[in-house]
Design a protein around this motif. Sequence first.
Motif, short mmCIF file in Angstrom:
data_model
loop_
_atom_site.label_atom_id
_atom_site.label_comp_id
_atom_site.label_asym_id
_atom_site.label_seq_id
_atom_site.Cartn_x
_atom_site.Cartn_y
_atom_site.Cartn_z
N THR B 170 0.83 -1.20 0.00
CA THR B 170 0.00 0.00 0.00
C THR B 170 0.87 1.26 0.00
OG1 THR B 170 -1.58 -1.26 1.33
CG2 THR B 170 -1.97 1.09 1.14
N PHE B 171 1.97 1.19 0.73
CA PHE B 171 2.92 2.30 0.80
C PHE B 171 3.49 2.61 -0.59
CE2 PHE B 171 7.40 3.60 1.49
CZ PHE B 171 7.21 4.73 2.26
N LEU B 172 3.85 1.56 -1.31
CA LEU B 172 4.34 1.74 -2.69
C LEU B 172 3.27 2.40 -3.55
CD1 LEU B 172 6.19 1.28 -5.15
CD2 LEU B 172 5.33 -1.07 -5.26
N ALA B 173 2.05 1.91 -3.42
CA ALA B 173 0.95 2.49 -4.21
C ALA B 173 0.72 3.94 -3.84
CB ALA B 173 -0.32 1.67 -4.00
N SER B 174 0.85 4.26 -2.55
CA SER B 174 0.66 5.64 -2.10
C SER B 174 1.73 6.55 -2.70
CB SER B 174 0.73 5.70 -0.56
OG SER B 174 0.57 7.00 -0.09
N THR B 175 2.91 6.00 -2.92
CA THR B 175 4.00 6.79 -3.50
C THR B 175 3.79 6.97 -5.00
OG1 THR B 175 5.48 5.80 -1.89
CG2 THR B 175 6.52 6.92 -3.74
N VAL B 176 3.35 5.91 -5.66
CA VAL B 176 3.26 5.94 -7.12
C VAL B 176 2.00 6.65 -7.59
CG1 VAL B 176 3.05 4.50 -9.19
CG2 VAL B 176 4.62 3.84 -7.36
N LEU B 177 0.87 6.37 -6.94
CA LEU B 177 -0.41 6.76 -7.51
C LEU B 177 -0.89 8.15 -7.15
CD1 LEU B 177 -2.34 3.39 -7.08
CD2 LEU B 177 -1.27 4.31 -9.12
#
Lengths: 430, 256
Positions: B170-177
């Motif tokens: 989720t952290f990765l998605a928060s960074t990317v999206l």
Amino acid sequence: MSDISPELVLLLVPLALIQIGLVVAALWDLTRPGRRVRGGSRAVWAVVILLVSTIGPIVYFLAGREDEATPDRASAAPAPDAMDGWVPPGARAVGPTAAAVVAAPAPSFDGPAISCRGLAKRYGGPGGGVLALQGLDLDVPAGSVFGLLGPNGAGKTTTLRILAGLTHQSAGSATVAGTPVVPGGIDVPRHIGFLDQDPRYYGWLTGRETVDLVGRLHGLDERERAFRTAEVLARLALTDAADRRVSTYSGGMRQRLGIAQALVNKPPVLILDEPVSSLDPEGRRDLLALIAGLRGSSTVLFSTHVLADVERVCDRVAILDRGRLIVEGPLDDLLERFALPIYRLDPEPGQARAVDRLVERLRSLDWVAEIATGHDYVRVIVSDPGRAAKELLPAVVAEGVSLAAYERVRPTLEDVFLRLVGRNAAGRVA
Amino acid sequence: MSGLGTLTRKELMESLRTRRLPVVVVLFAGLGILSVLTARYLSEILELALGDQAGAIPIPDPTVADAVTELQQNIGQFGALTAIVLAMGTVAWERERGTAAFILTKPASRAAFLAAKIVALGAVLGIATATAAAVAWAYTAVLFEPLPPAGWVVMTVLVWVGLMAWASVTFLASTVLRSAAAAAGVGIVAVLGLPLASAIPTVGRWLPPGLDGPANAVARGATFDAAGLLSALAGTTAIIGGSTLAAWLVFRRQEL
């Protein structure tokens, strides 16, 4: 219910307390004055808390509350004592001077404090998008107060954000304090204090903690941090509000906090994007005095829409328009080079028809660049001062207008700005 | 990583000031209690709910294994949801609000900015998981039998590692999206999708759900498949490390 063992009841009590406690705590928090929630509706969150079992309060606490950052400028409601801003200058005479507050160590770099070469920025895809900055070449001399001017969309903020490392240039290079600007790098931030156009801080921190956090990131030791934090907060008249959460600050207080945090590390270079935009006239005057006081000890590059502010404090000025540098140089040189002479005529009252005829006559003369009229004056901008000196007064006499006053006035930066950027740009200046 | 200590301190202080930490700890404590109570009193609860009809349903006598399984299931579900909610806005909200720009114009590296957030996420989930485990261990000792504390600690660590996998995705998605809601969606898809992928034996042994069996066994002091544990642990750690690394690779070039 008689079938339930007392042991079970005893063990269920903590669970019930947790459930009830979470709901009560969430509702209490939700109904606090000034509480902001995501989605904007507290009633909806109340329903979520009450009806969605244990998860409702949890989701509210983790995702529903909106107090981690300062509110939008437009919606910032001043706290009851939010207007406690600027004490009268006389009452603050014992405060540290601007130079004492900054007193940056002697610069360890040669050449300009800020240098841009061919700096360009395109927003959007490589084939299209907007070219916000087009090959900017700019040098900001060390120790100067440098004003960056331009209408909306001129590229001022883009330039400052590239220098601060927030935005990446599409082409070109820049140095700050002799250090190359690298996107995401930390070498340039060691040498600068930066204030964003719309500064945002953590609403759950106090003003003092915010400045202290910046001091920590700059590696100041505890004693120096405490001293510097108190010093800059006092200089920006925030001592009384220092231990209040930033979420309660007004827009003007946040802007002053932004200046305070930018000064805490005694930066050799200060980059300020619209530093006085949220301040009242008194606050604006004091902050401009602070900036002017930094001259010589620190380099200040700031952008603004307010031309009078630039005239008050800047040594040098650059004017940008549509991403291009139109002109750059010492303020006096620009006024000398680009401002056309202006004559102001103040007719005696009761001559409206004669004055109208005079204006018509002047408009037809090829040495008159522009005429502006007010209810008691006529302002004549001339392109040929020699002819104006010989022919203006005879024209006045020929139309039978009596004058109460007649003078050649000093052109302002606004006159230069409008001439260089064009009349159409005037409408784009906020 | 310049500024890591200061930013980690800031993140932990934020977890306390915004009540994230206490709320999650209380939630997990509740899960710890609820899990053991449910395991122990399931038959009584069914009797209360169903009356005489409950007799038609064969319910085996509750065992300590039921308590451990119930705890794992509850933390696996509610804990995963909590991990997603905690991680969904970590970067997206900071970028949206402008506070990331405030921090990153100071001598703080982007790696430190992200690392501090992962450390704080891990701390909140770790403290909460430890609390749930401690409460559940005490209730298990009262209602069933005391289990070996060392095995219980190992189980707690494995559960925490599993939660961190969902948090890091989720952290990765928060960074990317750039959108917290979209990041939460990605986290939920991961939570729902990876267990399905676990049905494929060659894949499943490397995924977070592969930790459940060994964790359950080690908590009860029973024998477990060490090779299976190691492969699941390696795979889950790779998910956490890979997601964090990918987040940094994206974030270091992002404009703020």
